[in-house]
Design a protein around this motif. Structure first.
Motif, PDB file in Angstrom:
ATOM      1  N   ALA A  75      22.635  92.590  71.652  1.00 13.65           N
ATOM      2  CA  ALA A  75      22.263  91.687  70.558  1.00 13.65           C
ATOM      3  C   ALA A  75      23.362  90.658  70.327  1.00 13.65           C
ATOM      4  CB  ALA A  75      22.003  92.494  69.280  1.00 13.65           C
ATOM      5  N   PRO A 116      19.614  89.916  66.766  1.00  9.93           N
ATOM      6  CA  PRO A 116      20.775  89.019  66.713  1.00  9.93           C
ATOM      7  C   PRO A 116      20.560  87.948  65.637  1.00  9.93           C
ATOM      8  CG  PRO A 116      19.378  88.458  68.583  1.00  9.93           C
ATOM      9  CD  PRO A 116      18.768  89.689  67.958  1.00  9.93           C
ATOM     10  N   VAL A 127      24.476  90.882  63.253  1.00 14.30           N
ATOM     11  CA  VAL A 127      23.190  91.449  63.674  1.00 14.30           C
ATOM     12  C   VAL A 127      22.516  92.071  62.456  1.00 14.30           C
ATOM     13  CG1 VAL A 127      23.850  91.902  66.071  1.00 14.30           C
ATOM     14  CG2 VAL A 127      24.236  93.665  64.322  1.00 14.30           C
TER      15      VAL A 127
END
Length: 317
Positions: A75, A116, A127
């Motif tokens: 992410a 993300p 995140v």
């Protein structure tokens, strides 16, 4: 009076985060908490002011931080969402299950998505973790799996003796025969039946005969290894596959079963019933053309035992 637009935006965001029935946690690259919504507060009893800008792992030591950091890495580095389902790991946060008292769950099952959050520069500095409560779904699936396992067990096991039934035992026997043809490891087969079993049924009745079968089945279970495959072949006849065991070594096992049965007294309806068994053993031979030859070899040894005073163990030549 006009309401400041930034204050209004903050208000609706707060309402949104507080009303949705999922957990929302925003973390920075150091895994410090930036957002902690009402769902998380309700289930953890940790208010946002307590955890804001604090490291997540300090508050939840049960989370394997190395594992979680590896999971979250795509992410941050690839801007790719990450999914963790409860079958892989039942939960991320150890929350109590708030289901009725009859619920079987000791904790909340969770599905996790890690999104993300890109900044204006396009870099992912934070995140967002979304925590879904999937306890009902998980319990339903686990219950179905348990039921399927029970049904599978019923299809495999003889209801009277607790050993494998003939159909399943024969499937395992065929597989063991094929495995032995590919392998150099010796294996052996035991066939046994109860001496004068018809007399037990005729004298004491079929319920007494059933009790005898149960006792013999339990003795076989105790005398064999977990890797051995024991089944009720039919009527009062039993069969045991002993993988990776030379036939000569199997004589010791067979004699142990025979002696345990001989020493056992079956009590039914206040009547003592003494029983014995006859046993035939056949080791696997590579010149067998099919599994039936192996079975016949053990059966012939059993026939010899029964024709030579019974209560004996005979090893096939």
């Amino acid at each position: 009076m006009a309401v400041d637009s930034s204050l209004a935006e903050m208000h609706w965001k707060h309402d949104l985060l507080g009303s949705i029935e999922v957990g929302i946690v925003v973390l920075d690259k150091e895994f410090n908490v930036k957002v902690w919504n009402q769902f998380m507060e309700n289930h953890s009893s940790i208010v946002p002011g307590m955890i804001q800008d604090k490291n997540l792992f300090e508050f939840f030591p049960e989370i394997d931080n190395e594992w979680f950091m590896r999971k979250a890495a795509p992410a941050f580095s690839l801007k790719s969402p990450v999914f963790i389902i409860w079958e892989q790991r039942p939960y991320l946060f150890h929350f109590d299950c708030n289901r009725p008292i009859t619920s079987q769950a000791n904790y909340m099952y969770q599905n996790i998505t890690i999104f993300p959050l890109a900044s204006l520069t396009g870099q992912v500095e934070q995140v967002c973790i979304v925590i879904y409560d999937v306890t009902d779904e998980a319990l339903s699936k686990l219950a179905m799996q348990s039921l399927n396992a029970q049904l599978e067990n019923i299809n495999r096991v003889d209801g009277l003796t607790g050993l494998y039934n003939r159909r399943f035992w024969e499937e395992q026997f065929i597989m063991e025969y094929k495995r032995n043809h590919r392998s150099k490891n010796p294996s052996a087969l035991i066939m046994l039946d109860i001496d004068h079993f018809k007399k037990v049924n005729d004298t004491h009745g079929h319920p007494a005969g059933d009790e005898v079968l149960k006792i013999v089945g339990s003795i076989i279970k105790k005398a064999t290894r977990e890797t051995d495959i024991a089944g009720r072949y039919g009527g009062d006849e039993f069969a045991i596959i002993l993988p990776d065991t030379p036939a000569a070594d199997v004589e010791f096992v067979a004699e142990r079963i025979r002696r345990l049965v001989e020493k056992c007294t079956v009590v039914y309806d206040e009547v003592n019933i003494s029983i014995t068994i006859s046993i035939g053993i056949a080791g696997f031979k590579h010149n067998f053309t099919d599994n039936i030859q192996w079975l016949d070899s053990a059966d012939k040894a059993l026939y010899q035992a029964k024709n030579s005073s019974r209560n004996r163990v005979i090893l096939s030549e």
